[in-house]
Design a protein around this motif. Sequence first.
Motif, short mmCIF file in Angstrom:
data_model
loop_
_atom_site.label_atom_id
_atom_site.label_comp_id
_atom_site.label_asym_id
_atom_site.label_seq_id
_atom_site.Cartn_x
_atom_site.Cartn_y
_atom_site.Cartn_z
N THR A 163 -33.42 -14.81 0.18
CA THR A 163 -34.62 -15.21 0.70
C THR A 163 -35.86 -14.67 -0.27
O THR A 163 -35.80 -13.84 -1.01
CB THR A 163 -34.83 -14.26 1.96
N PRO A 164 -36.91 -15.04 0.16
CA PRO A 164 -38.00 -14.72 -0.67
C PRO A 164 -38.64 -13.19 -0.28
O PRO A 164 -39.61 -12.72 -0.75
CB PRO A 164 -39.04 -15.83 -0.35
N PHE A 165 -37.90 -12.49 0.69
CA PHE A 165 -38.64 -11.44 1.35
C PHE A 165 -38.10 -10.10 0.71
O PHE A 165 -38.77 -9.09 0.75
CB PHE A 165 -38.07 -11.37 2.83
N VAL B 280 -42.71 -8.91 8.50
CA VAL B 280 -42.86 -7.12 8.15
C VAL B 280 -41.58 -6.92 7.87
O VAL B 280 -40.49 -6.98 8.26
CB VAL B 280 -42.87 -6.52 9.71
N SER B 281 -41.59 -6.54 6.35
CA SER B 281 -40.60 -5.90 5.72
C SER B 281 -40.05 -4.51 6.20
O SER B 281 -40.67 -3.75 7.09
CB SER B 281 -40.73 -5.44 4.20
N SER B 282 -38.71 -4.39 6.45
CA SER B 282 -38.04 -3.10 6.96
C SER B 282 -38.82 -2.14 6.24
O SER B 282 -38.95 -1.96 4.96
CB SER B 282 -36.60 -3.19 6.63
N GLY B 283 -39.38 -1.06 7.27
CA GLY B 283 -39.61 0.33 6.68
C GLY B 283 -41.07 0.38 6.53
O GLY B 283 -42.02 1.16 6.49
N LYS B 284 -41.91 -0.96 6.75
CA LYS B 284 -43.17 -1.06 6.87
C LYS B 284 -44.00 -0.68 8.20
O LYS B 284 -43.09 -0.51 9.25
CB LYS B 284 -43.71 -2.49 6.71
#
Length: 153
Positions: free
Chosen positions: A54-56, A101-105
Motif C-alpha cells: 500500500t502507499p500508507f 490515520v496511520s497506526s500510532g497517530k
Amino acid sequence: MASTKPADLAKHIGQQIGLSDWIELDQSRIDQFADVTEDHQFIHLDAERAAKETPFGGTIAHGFLSLSMLSRMAMDIAFVLEGMAMGINYGFDKVRFLVPVSSGKKIRGRFVLEDAVEKKPGQWMLRFGVTVEIEGEDKPALIAQWLTMQVVA
C-alpha cells in the motif's frame, strides 16, 4: 464548556464550540475495532504487508474507527443544554474520509455549531461541523456534519 441555555444557542451558531483532547489510535485499538466490526482487511492489521502493498507505509485505522471516536471527543467539549436529560446520536448529513490515520497517530476533533432547531418542545436538533485532525498532518482525517438531539427536561 458549561451548559448553555436553549435561548442562547443562536449566538453560538457559526462558532467553534470546542476542541477535544488528542486520542491515540494505536495498533491495539485498531485490532480491537477489527474484531468488533469483523473488518480484518490487511491494511489495518498486517504491518509488513501494508508497508509492501500500500502507499500508507504501514497499517491504518479504519475510517469508521476514526468516525466513531466523535462520541469520545464530544465528551471533551461538553456542549450541553441547560437541563439536558439525555443526548442522542441522530446521524450525519455528510461524512468524508480525506486522509487515512496511520497506526500510532493521534487525532482530535474541532467542533463548530452549524445549526440548532427545536424540533418539538424540549427537543433540540444540533448540527455540528466536525473536523478530525491528525497530529502533525496538514490535512484532516475526516470532515462531518453530525446531528445530535438533546432532550431538555
